[in-house]
Design a protein around this motif. Structure first.
Motif, PDB file in Angstrom:
ATOM      1  N   HIS A 105      37.925 105.378  39.942  1.00  0.00           N
ATOM      2  CA  HIS A 105      39.289 105.901  40.054  1.00  0.00           C
ATOM      3  C   HIS A 105      40.341 104.790  40.101  1.00  0.00           C
ATOM      4  O   HIS A 105      41.507 105.038  39.799  1.00  0.00           O
ATOM      5  CB  HIS A 105      39.411 106.769  41.310  1.00  0.00           C
ATOM      6  N   ALA A 164      46.247 116.032  38.360  1.00  0.00           N
ATOM      7  CA  ALA A 164      45.095 115.176  38.057  1.00  0.00           C
ATOM      8  C   ALA A 164      45.466 114.150  36.993  1.00  0.00           C
ATOM      9  O   ALA A 164      46.348 114.376  36.155  1.00  0.00           O
ATOM     10  CB  ALA A 164      43.922 116.017  37.592  1.00  0.00           C
ATOM     11  N   ARG A 203      32.431 119.627  34.211  1.00  0.00           N
ATOM     12  CA  ARG A 203      33.051 119.465  35.528  1.00  0.00           C
ATOM     13  C   ARG A 203      34.212 118.481  35.478  1.00  0.00           C
ATOM     14  O   ARG A 203      35.284 118.726  36.060  1.00  0.00           O
ATOM     15  CB  ARG A 203      32.014 119.005  36.546  1.00  0.00           C
ATOM     16  N   LEU A 204      34.023 117.379  34.768  1.00  0.00           N
ATOM     17  CA  LEU A 204      35.085 116.380  34.678  1.00  0.00           C
ATOM     18  C   LEU A 204      36.300 116.921  33.927  1.00  0.00           C
ATOM     19  O   LEU A 204      37.445 116.639  34.294  1.00  0.00           O
ATOM     20  CB  LEU A 204      34.549 115.113  34.008  1.00  0.00           C
ATOM     21  N   ARG A 211      37.239 120.059  33.811  1.00  0.00           N
ATOM     22  CA  ARG A 211      37.914 120.991  34.723  1.00  0.00           C
ATOM     23  C   ARG A 211      38.724 120.224  35.770  1.00  0.00           C
ATOM     24  O   ARG A 211      39.891 120.550  36.048  1.00  0.00           O
ATOM     25  CB  ARG A 211      36.891 121.882  35.416  1.00  0.00           C
ATOM     26  N   GLU A 212      38.114 119.205  36.360  1.00  0.00           N
ATOM     27  CA  GLU A 212      38.770 118.459  37.429  1.00  0.00           C
ATOM     28  C   GLU A 212      40.039 117.767  36.935  1.00  0.00           C
ATOM     29  O   GLU A 212      41.055 117.745  37.637  1.00  0.00           O
ATOM     30  CB  GLU A 212      37.810 117.422  38.015  1.00  0.00           C
ATOM     31  N   HIS A 213      39.990 117.220  35.727  1.00  0.00           N
ATOM     32  CA  HIS A 213      41.123 116.437  35.240  1.00  0.00           C
ATOM     33  C   HIS A 213      42.153 117.267  34.485  1.00  0.00           C
ATOM     34  O   HIS A 213      43.112 116.709  33.953  1.00  0.00           O
ATOM     35  CB  HIS A 213      40.616 115.272  34.394  1.00  0.00           C
ATOM     36  N   SER A 266      30.676 111.888  41.073  1.00  0.00           N
ATOM     37  CA  SER A 266      32.035 111.526  41.476  1.00  0.00           C
ATOM     38  C   SER A 266      32.065 110.230  42.279  1.00  0.00           C
ATOM     39  O   SER A 266      33.033 109.492  42.254  1.00  0.00           O
ATOM     40  CB  SER A 266      32.654 112.663  42.291  1.00  0.00           C
ATOM     41  N   ARG A 320      43.372 119.896  36.253  1.00  0.00           N
ATOM     42  CA  ARG A 320      44.077 120.499  37.378  1.00  0.00           C
ATOM     43  C   ARG A 320      45.467 119.867  37.517  1.00  0.00           C
ATOM     44  O   ARG A 320      45.668 118.710  37.154  1.00  0.00           O
ATOM     45  CB  ARG A 320      43.294 120.287  38.679  1.00  0.00           C
TER      46      ARG A 320
END
Length: 218
Positions: free
Chosen positions: A7, A41, A31-32, A34-36, A2, A38
């Motif tokens: 960003h 996001a 992971r990416l 899942r994070e994006h 990260s 949310r």
């Protein structure tokens, strides 16, 4: 990972960060995604995500992404549609489909309307002639071609719109995995044809996006 995610790229150059998946650990891709996905996001595009790799991701993660096997792309969502500008994506043959579709999917992700014109190879000139008026109604043109890549020069002599040419790794023997197509496009007699790296449909879409962004800044 990260710490190294860019960003602020979209604020700097108008193009968001993209994840090139080839060679990346599955855990990072999962992971990416899942994070994006949310709430709140930013959307994220994944390129060079092979079908066999996507199939090994956690089923819950796979359900989060819009995946397209031919282009080997996935995205968590798309950006807002631009107010002005359209891009034509023109391929020489069905074998150039992975590259052409990668370009089209990237444009979809970037919120840029586009039209895909497949099978316009110069072995049958009537095919591009049939589509020329519609191609010329767009604001930029991406041309994907392998073998002798003659379509880039032909299109360059028929349309006044900016052309971004992408050599593909399609062809026998001396096609040399796209090197012959690359050299042919670089040596094109049609003035002003810009050339991307071999099989880089993503890069071609980003080049077109820079042009479309200018239209929207006027």
């Amino acid at each position: 990972m990260s710490l190294f995610f860019d960003h602020s790229r979209q604020e700097r150059i108008g193009l968001p960060e993209t994840v090139f998946c080839q060679g990346k650990p599955l855990a990072v891709i999962e992971r990416l995604m899942r994070e994006h996905c949310r709430p709140g996001a930013s959307p994220l595009l994944f390129t060079r995500l092979a079908p066999e790799v996507f199939a090994t991701l956690d089923p819950q993660v796979r359900a989060l992404a819009d995946y397209h096997a031919l282009s080997r792309t996935a995205y968590t969502a798309v950006l807002p549609t631009v107010a002005r500008g359209r891009v034509a994506v023109v391929s020489a043959g069905t074998s150039d489909g992975p590259v052409a579709h990668e370009a089209a999917r990237t444009l979809d992700y970037l919120g840029i309307p586009n039209t895909l014109f497949e099978d316009n190879g110069v072995a049958g000139l009537w095919r591009i002639a049939r589509n020329l008026d519609e191609i010329n109604s767009h604001d930029a043109v991406i041309v994907a071609a392998g073998m002798d890549a003659a379509l880039a020069s032909v299109a360059g002599g028929l349309t006044p719109k900016p052309i971004i040419a992408v050599p593909t790794s399609v062809g026998y023997g001396v096609a040399e995995g796209g090197r012959t197509a690359l050299f042919a496009m670089l040596a094109s007699c049609a003035p002003g044809v810009c050339v991307q790296n071999i099989d880089n449909g993503y890069g071609a879409a980003c080049a077109a996006a820079r042009i479309i962004r200018l239209l929207n800044e006027k």
